[in-house]
Design a protein around this motif. Sequence first.
Motif, PDB file in Angstrom:
ATOM      1  N   ALA A 455      70.570  44.310  52.739  1.00 51.43           N
ATOM      2  CA  ALA A 455      71.401  43.106  52.904  1.00 51.43           C
ATOM      3  C   ALA A 455      71.382  42.261  51.627  1.00 51.43           C
ATOM      4  O   ALA A 455      72.420  41.729  51.200  1.00 51.43           O
ATOM      5  CB  ALA A 455      70.920  42.291  54.093  1.00 51.43           C
ATOM      6  N   LEU A 456      70.213  42.123  51.002  1.00 47.30           N
ATOM      7  CA  LEU A 456      70.106  41.369  49.753  1.00 47.30           C
ATOM      8  C   LEU A 456      70.942  42.017  48.647  1.00 47.30           C
ATOM      9  O   LEU A 456      71.639  41.340  47.886  1.00 47.30           O
ATOM     10  CB  LEU A 456      68.638  41.291  49.313  1.00 47.30           C
ATOM     11  CG  LEU A 456      67.709  40.391  50.140  1.00 47.30           C
ATOM     12  CD1 LEU A 456      66.262  40.556  49.670  1.00 47.30           C
ATOM     13  CD2 LEU A 456      68.124  38.929  50.007  1.00 47.30           C
ATOM     14  N   LEU A 457      70.865  43.361  48.562  1.00 45.77           N
ATOM     15  CA  LEU A 457      71.632  44.086  47.543  1.00 45.77           C
ATOM     16  C   LEU A 457      73.133  43.892  47.749  1.00 45.77           C
ATOM     17  O   LEU A 457      73.891  43.696  46.789  1.00 45.77           O
ATOM     18  CB  LEU A 457      71.289  45.579  47.594  1.00 45.77           C
ATOM     19  CG  LEU A 457      69.891  45.981  47.112  1.00 45.77           C
ATOM     20  CD1 LEU A 457      69.593  47.427  47.483  1.00 45.77           C
ATOM     21  CD2 LEU A 457      69.760  45.794  45.602  1.00 45.77           C
ATOM     22  N   LYS A 473      69.594  50.042  38.639  1.00 40.38           N
ATOM     23  CA  LYS A 473      68.509  50.123  37.669  1.00 40.38           C
ATOM     24  C   LYS A 473      67.470  49.070  38.010  1.00 40.38           C
ATOM     25  O   LYS A 473      67.760  48.083  38.703  1.00 40.38           O
ATOM     26  CB  LYS A 473      69.044  49.913  36.251  1.00 40.38           C
ATOM     27  CG  LYS A 473      70.021  51.000  35.808  1.00 40.38           C
ATOM     28  CD  LYS A 473      70.545  50.724  34.414  1.00 40.38           C
ATOM     29  CE  LYS A 473      71.430  51.858  33.924  1.00 40.38           C
ATOM     30  NZ  LYS A 473      72.568  52.119  34.815  1.00 40.38           N
ATOM     31  N   LYS A 474      66.288  49.271  37.507  1.00 39.43           N
ATOM     32  CA  LYS A 474      65.183  48.362  37.822  1.00 39.43           C
ATOM     33  C   LYS A 474      65.546  46.921  37.493  1.00 39.43           C
ATOM     34  O   LYS A 474      65.271  46.002  38.289  1.00 39.43           O
ATOM     35  CB  LYS A 474      63.932  48.794  37.061  1.00 39.43           C
ATOM     36  CG  LYS A 474      62.720  47.907  37.309  1.00 39.43           C
ATOM     37  CD  LYS A 474      61.514  48.391  36.513  1.00 39.43           C
ATOM     38  CE  LYS A 474      60.350  47.404  36.615  1.00 39.43           C
ATOM     39  NZ  LYS A 474      59.182  47.839  35.819  1.00 39.43           N
ATOM     40  N   GLU A 475      66.192  46.703  36.343  1.00 40.47           N
ATOM     41  CA  GLU A 475      66.516  45.336  35.940  1.00 40.47           C
ATOM     42  C   GLU A 475      67.564  44.689  36.849  1.00 40.47           C
ATOM     43  O   GLU A 475      67.676  43.463  36.921  1.00 40.47           O
ATOM     44  CB  GLU A 475      66.995  45.297  34.482  1.00 40.47           C
ATOM     45  CG  GLU A 475      68.121  46.253  34.156  1.00 40.47           C
ATOM     46  CD  GLU A 475      67.619  47.600  33.641  1.00 40.47           C
ATOM     47  OE1 GLU A 475      68.372  48.234  32.874  1.00 40.47           O
ATOM     48  OE2 GLU A 475      66.491  48.004  34.009  1.00 40.47           O
ATOM     49  N   ASP A 476      68.318  45.532  37.595  1.00 42.57           N
ATOM     50  CA  ASP A 476      69.310  44.985  38.530  1.00 42.57           C
ATOM     51  C   ASP A 476      68.644  44.324  39.737  1.00 42.57           C
ATOM     52  O   ASP A 476      69.151  43.350  40.286  1.00 42.57           O
ATOM     53  CB  ASP A 476      70.238  46.095  39.045  1.00 42.57           C
ATOM     54  CG  ASP A 476      71.093  46.715  37.951  1.00 42.57           C
ATOM     55  OD1 ASP A 476      71.411  45.982  36.997  1.00 42.57           O
ATOM     56  OD2 ASP A 476      71.435  47.899  38.053  1.00 42.57           O
ATOM     57  N   VAL A 477      67.520  44.897  40.168  1.00 40.19           N
ATOM     58  CA  VAL A 477      66.929  44.484  41.450  1.00 40.19           C
ATOM     59  C   VAL A 477      65.664  43.647  41.326  1.00 40.19           C
ATOM     60  O   VAL A 477      65.229  43.032  42.287  1.00 40.19           O
ATOM     61  CB  VAL A 477      66.635  45.726  42.323  1.00 40.19           C
ATOM     62  CG1 VAL A 477      67.905  46.493  42.611  1.00 40.19           C
ATOM     63  CG2 VAL A 477      65.618  46.645  41.651  1.00 40.19           C
ATOM     64  N   VAL A 478      65.065  43.613  40.157  1.00 42.40           N
ATOM     65  CA  VAL A 478      63.762  42.965  40.014  1.00 42.40           C
ATOM     66  C   VAL A 478      63.804  41.475  40.343  1.00 42.40           C
ATOM     67  O   VAL A 478      62.804  40.883  40.765  1.00 42.40           O
ATOM     68  CB  VAL A 478      63.194  43.202  38.590  1.00 42.40           C
ATOM     69  CG1 VAL A 478      63.950  42.368  37.556  1.00 42.40           C
ATOM     70  CG2 VAL A 478      61.697  42.899  38.543  1.00 42.40           C
ATOM     71  N   SER A 479      64.970  40.851  40.158  1.00 42.33           N
ATOM     72  CA  SER A 479      65.074  39.408  40.403  1.00 42.33           C
ATOM     73  C   SER A 479      65.421  39.055  41.852  1.00 42.33           C
ATOM     74  O   SER A 479      65.496  37.876  42.199  1.00 42.33           O
ATOM     75  CB  SER A 479      66.136  38.798  39.473  1.00 42.33           C
ATOM     76  OG  SER A 479      67.402  39.388  39.721  1.00 42.33           O
ATOM     77  N   LEU A 480      65.605  40.073  42.698  1.00 45.04           N
ATOM     78  CA  LEU A 480      65.928  39.799  44.102  1.00 45.04           C
ATOM     79  C   LEU A 480      64.750  39.121  44.804  1.00 45.04           C
ATOM     80  O   LEU A 480      63.589  39.281  44.402  1.00 45.04           O
ATOM     81  CB  LEU A 480      66.261  41.099  44.839  1.00 45.04           C
ATOM     82  CG  LEU A 480      67.593  41.777  44.494  1.00 45.04           C
ATOM     83  CD1 LEU A 480      67.693  43.098  45.228  1.00 45.04           C
ATOM     84  CD2 LEU A 480      68.764  40.879  44.857  1.00 45.04           C
ATOM     85  N   GLU A 481      65.044  38.412  45.869  1.00 41.66           N
ATOM     86  CA  GLU A 481      64.020  37.690  46.629  1.00 41.66           C
ATOM     87  C   GLU A 481      62.934  38.655  47.117  1.00 41.66           C
ATOM     88  O   GLU A 481      63.221  39.714  47.654  1.00 41.66           O
ATOM     89  CB  GLU A 481      64.681  37.004  47.829  1.00 41.66           C
ATOM     90  CG  GLU A 481      63.744  36.141  48.647  1.00 41.66           C
ATOM     91  CD  GLU A 481      64.449  35.518  49.833  1.00 41.66           C
ATOM     92  OE1 GLU A 481      63.752  35.008  50.711  1.00 41.66           O
ATOM     93  OE2 GLU A 481      65.701  35.573  49.890  1.00 41.66           O
ATOM     94  N   ARG A 482      61.677  38.287  46.919  1.00 40.40           N
ATOM     95  CA  ARG A 482      60.495  39.042  47.351  1.00 40.40           C
ATOM     96  C   ARG A 482      60.442  40.452  46.744  1.00 40.40           C
ATOM     97  O   ARG A 482      59.849  41.362  47.305  1.00 40.40           O
ATOM     98  CB  ARG A 482      60.422  39.161  48.887  1.00 40.40           C
ATOM     99  CG  ARG A 482      60.294  37.822  49.601  1.00 40.40           C
ATOM    100  CD  ARG A 482      59.957  38.017  51.071  1.00 40.40           C
ATOM    101  NE  ARG A 482      60.947  38.826  51.760  1.00 40.40           N
ATOM    102  CZ  ARG A 482      62.086  38.350  52.247  1.00 40.40           C
ATOM    103  NH1 ARG A 482      62.383  37.074  52.110  1.00 40.40           N
ATOM    104  NH2 ARG A 482      62.929  39.139  52.882  1.00 40.40           N
ATOM    105  N   ASP A 485      58.157  43.167  40.110  1.00 39.58           N
ATOM    106  CA  ASP A 485      58.245  44.297  39.185  1.00 39.58           C
ATOM    107  C   ASP A 485      57.865  45.624  39.853  1.00 39.58           C
ATOM    108  O   ASP A 485      58.593  46.613  39.767  1.00 39.58           O
ATOM    109  CB  ASP A 485      57.331  44.031  37.982  1.00 39.58           C
ATOM    110  CG  ASP A 485      57.579  45.021  36.855  1.00 39.58           C
ATOM    111  OD1 ASP A 485      58.595  44.873  36.151  1.00 39.58           O
ATOM    112  OD2 ASP A 485      56.764  45.954  36.706  1.00 39.58           O
ATOM    113  N   LYS A 486      56.729  45.643  40.535  1.00 42.31           N
ATOM    114  CA  LYS A 486      56.231  46.879  41.149  1.00 42.31           C
ATOM    115  C   LYS A 486      57.153  47.338  42.273  1.00 42.31           C
ATOM    116  O   LYS A 486      57.465  48.535  42.396  1.00 42.31           O
ATOM    117  CB  LYS A 486      54.816  46.658  41.688  1.00 42.31           C
ATOM    118  CG  LYS A 486      54.140  47.926  42.221  1.00 42.31           C
ATOM    119  CD  LYS A 486      53.897  48.926  41.103  1.00 42.31           C
ATOM    120  CE  LYS A 486      53.158  50.143  41.618  1.00 42.31           C
ATOM    121  NZ  LYS A 486      53.001  51.187  40.577  1.00 42.31           N
ATOM    122  N   SER A 487      57.608  46.401  43.094  1.00 36.96           N
ATOM    123  CA  SER A 487      58.501  46.750  44.206  1.00 36.96           C
ATOM    124  C   SER A 487      59.819  47.310  43.688  1.00 36.96           C
ATOM    125  O   SER A 487      60.368  48.258  44.254  1.00 36.96           O
ATOM    126  CB  SER A 487      58.767  45.518  45.078  1.00 36.96           C
ATOM    127  OG  SER A 487      57.588  45.062  45.686  1.00 36.96           O
TER     128      SER A 487
END
Length: 666
Positions: A455-457, A473-482, A485-487
Motif C-alpha cells: 500500500a505504501l509503494l 531499487k533500494k534507493e526508491d524504497v529506503v525512505s518509505l515509512e518504517r 536501510d536493512k529492510s
Amino acid sequence: MSTKETILALREELNQHNYNYYVLDKPTISDFEFDTKLKQLQELEDKNPEFFDENSPTVRVGGTVTKNFETIPHEYRMYSLDNSYSKEDLLDWEARCQKILGDVDLEFTCELKYDGASISILYENGRLKRAVTRGDGFQGDDVTNNIRTIKSVPIQLKGDYPEKFEIRGEIILPFAGFEKMNQDLIEIGETPYSNPRNTASGSLKLQNSAEVAKRPLDCLLYTLVGNNLPISNQFEGLQKAREWGFKVPNESKSVKNIDKVFEFINYWDVERHNLPYETDGVVVKINQVQYQEELGYTSKSPRWAMAYKFKAEQVTTVLNSISYQVGRTGSITPVANLEPVQLAGTIVKRASLHNADQIAKLDIRINDTVFVEKGGEIIPKIVGVSLEERKSNSETTTYITNCPECDSELIRIEGEANHYCPNFYGCPPQIIGRIQHYISRKAMDIDGLGGETVALLYNAGLVKNYADLYDLKKEDVVSLERMGDKSAENLIKGIEKSKSIPFESVLYALGIRYVGETVAKKLVKHYKTIDAIASANLMDLVLVDEIGEKIAKSVILFFENENNVAIVNRLKSHNVQFEKVEDLSTAVSDKLEGKIFVVSGVFETYSRDDLKKVIEENGGKVGSSISSKTHYVIAGDNMGPAKLEKASKLGVPIINEYQFNDLINE
C-alpha cells in the motif's frame, strides 16, 4: 557408573517422570525432587558437552532463540476438514462414502475437535526430529525448539514404534493455565490475552523458547501419518500412540454405526462445557484405514472424515453503520460496523453481511439490534434481526450503486450474488489487492514485503502493478515509512529471489479469477508454458483434468486483455518463471505417457503411495475415480466393490500389481 551412564540414566528417569505427570496425570515424585534431578543433569551436561543431546529433558526449559522460522515443505500434506452443521449433513456424507465404496460395513472413530494450533511432529528412531506448523497445508514453519519445551510432547518414545512417522495434533492452552497467565498480566498492569486458541497459536512463533517454556501449553494428538504403519484402523492408531508415550485424549471412541456417532455428538454437546480446554465440535472418521485409502482426498479435504460443528455461540448487539469494501477482483463486500460485543472469547466490532441479497433477505437496517454468531467459530456473521426492538423511524437499507473507492458504477453478473466494480486498472483497492495477492506466501512468497508495504509503494507512486516490483531499487524504497536501510535491502533481495519461484506458483500469483493453487498446478502440468495456456481455446481448456467452462472462460478473458498480456511480457523480461521445469531426477521413463490409472485395494510389493509414485515417474497419471477416460484399474486385495462394478460396466481393464510391473518393464 560412568558420567555418560549417569547422564543417560537421569534422562530416562526424567522423561518417565514427565510422562507420568503431563500425560498420565499421575506424578510419582514431588516437584522439588524432579527439579533437583533436572538441575543435577543440567550440571553434568554443562561439564560434559560431548554428551550433548538435543532431546535431553533439559531442553524443556528452553533458551534457544529463533529469529526467522524456516519454511519446511510437508512430506505429507496437511488437509483441512469439511464441516457439517446438522445430522443430515453427516448422513449425506455417509451416503457419499457408501456410494464410492459399495455395500460395505462402515465403522467410525469419533474424536473431539480441539480448538488450538495444528502441528505435525516427525519422529525418527523414536526421537523427536522436527515439528512444523500447518502453514498453508503444503508447507509450514519449523517450530521444533518451541515444541520441545511442551512437557506433554515426548522427546523419546517407548515400545514398538515405527522407524519413521509423523503424528499430528493441536497445541492448546487449557483454561486454568490461560486464566493464570491473564491474572499475572492484570497484576502488572498489562492487557490480558483475548482467548486460549490465539494465545496458543501465537506462542509457537515466540522467538525465545524459554518464554514458550513458561506457558502452560499442552499437546493433544489425533492421527498418525506415514508409510506402512502398523495399524489397520484409526482407533488402533490412537491406542498405539498412547503406548508410545503420546498424550491422546481418552474421550475418543470407536463406534459401529452412524446412530452411535449421533449419541457421541449429543453427549459431548452438553459435556464439553466440563472439559478443561476448548472444543468446538466432533471429528467423525471412517475407522478402517483400507476404506480411508479407497476414498482418498478432494483438493482440500479427506473424503473419509467430517467435522461436526456444535451450534455457535450467539449474542445481540446494535448495528451502527454499514461500510463497503472492495476486493482485488472488484467484488464488493458489505461490512456491518457493530457496537463492540464479547463473542466466543473475542471482542467483535465488525461482521460480514456477504451481499445485497443477504441484506434484503434478513431485512437488515441501520440501528437494528442484530443476532451475531461466529460462522465455524471463526468469522462473525449476522444471522438475524430482533424486529421487536426495531425503531419506528427505521428505513430499509439501500445497497450502494457506485464503487466507494473510485465512484465507478457497479455491475452485477447474471447468476452471481456479488456486485463488482468494473474499474479493474483504476480502482486503488483492486490494484493494491492484486499486488498483495502476487507477493503472498502461497504465490510468490516475497520476503521483506508485506501488505502494508505494498500500500505504501502504491500510494508513493512506485508501483501500479506487480511487474513494477521488479523495477524497484533500494534507493526508491529506503525512505518509505518504517523501512530503513536493512529492510529496504531485504525487500529488494526478496523480489529478486522470487524470480526462481516455480511456474505453478507464478500462474496462481497472476490472480486470474477462479484459478486457485490446484487449478494452476493442473494447467501448468498440462500446458507446460504460459504461451501454451494463453493460446488455448475454450475446448482445449475444458478437456484439461478438473477445468470447467467457468474457469476456462476466465483464463481466456485474462489473456484477451492487452494490459494483462503487457504485464506478463514485462514479467518475462525480468526472467520470472513461465515454463515448467521438469524434475528429471524423478522421471524414469515415458512408457505410461497418456495413460490414466486408478489404484484400488491393498498390495503386496507396493504401498499405495509408492505405486502412485511409480505411475507418475513413468509418465502416467493417477485418477481419483473410474471413468471412460481411465485406461487401467490396478487392483489389490479387498478392492472396493463399487469400483470393481464400475470398471466392469465401463469395460476398463483390471490388472494386478505384477501385470503393472510387466507394463513398465516391457
